[in-house]
Design an enzyme around this catalytic site. Sequence first.
Site, PDB file in Angstrom:
ATOM      1  N   SER A 139       3.212  -0.093  -1.768  1.00  0.00           N
ATOM      2  CA  SER A 139       4.320   0.520  -2.504  1.00  0.00           C
ATOM      3  C   SER A 139       4.208   0.199  -3.980  1.00  0.00           C
ATOM      4  O   SER A 139       3.525  -0.758  -4.389  1.00  0.00           O
ATOM      5  CB  SER A 139       5.659  -0.014  -1.965  1.00  0.00           C
ATOM      6  OG  SER A 139       6.734   0.345  -2.794  1.00  0.00           O
ATOM      7  N   TYR A 152      11.176  -6.850   0.922  1.00  0.00           N
ATOM      8  CA  TYR A 152      10.298  -5.690   1.089  1.00  0.00           C
ATOM      9  C   TYR A 152       9.255  -5.689  -0.022  1.00  0.00           C
ATOM     10  O   TYR A 152       8.060  -5.492   0.232  1.00  0.00           O
ATOM     11  CB  TYR A 152      11.126  -4.404   1.057  1.00  0.00           C
ATOM     12  CG  TYR A 152      10.301  -3.146   1.184  1.00  0.00           C
ATOM     13  CD1 TYR A 152       9.874  -2.706   2.430  1.00  0.00           C
ATOM     14  CD2 TYR A 152       9.945  -2.399   0.063  1.00  0.00           C
ATOM     15  CE1 TYR A 152       9.109  -1.551   2.559  1.00  0.00           C
ATOM     16  CE2 TYR A 152       9.181  -1.254   0.178  1.00  0.00           C
ATOM     17  CZ  TYR A 152       8.762  -0.836   1.423  1.00  0.00           C
ATOM     18  OH  TYR A 152       7.993   0.309   1.549  1.00  0.00           O
TER      19      TYR A 152
END
Length: 249
Positions: A139, A152
């Site tokens: 990401s 995350y």
Amino acid sequence: MKTSKNTILITGGGSGIGFETAKLLSQQGNTVIITGRNEEKLKAATQQLKDVHYIVADVTKEDDVNALIEKINQDFPDLNVLMNNAGLVFLHNVGTSANAAALAREEMDTNYFAVVNLTTKLLPQLKKQPEAAVINVSSIVAFAPGLSLPTYSASKAALHSYTQALRLSVASDTNVKVFELMPPLVDTEFAKDIPSDSKISPQEVAEDLVRSLETNHYEIRVASTEQLYSNFLSQADKAVFALNRLEQN
């Protein structure tokens, strides 16, 4: 790398980036297997796609992973591409959340440890193939943490480091290529609770991935991730503020 006549396993393939990638690659003459925990979602996905199979499996559960490996070895011995796409995110403030540690364990288990485990178990099969690949979906927050998704972000940073180490470790003596897909915020069910007016489509991510596979472009920084990466390399502190749209004092 060739993008047809492969046998491809995509975790979390029932929706979002995984589904769109399965759709695109199945249209290009690949055999695709998708996995996930929700059989209804997997069934619905395969009914929309050509030459796509599903196997129900929770990649965080060792019994499920072992059963998945056995099924792959038995039914898909030509498997040569693994796409680690399954993910988990909790929105919370790490400075005020009373259960930050519990949330962190779940996210790290899904987003990092499960990837390492499945990849390790499938590498012997991948190494047997004339050409093979591991694709890890990380990401934009691997470079700069999002304030509402702290662990995350940390799990994706760990995945980024692992992917680099894996790429170097297999480069000299195997046919396994290691790719990392780094999208920004994507308009999927996964990210529906994350407020943003700049989400991109999962189709755009899948298309960028396939183009990069064709050219052996190993670090795939999709859309705004490229600019943030440049900021990170030159001024890491500013990258964090830019990602979270904060003013730096």
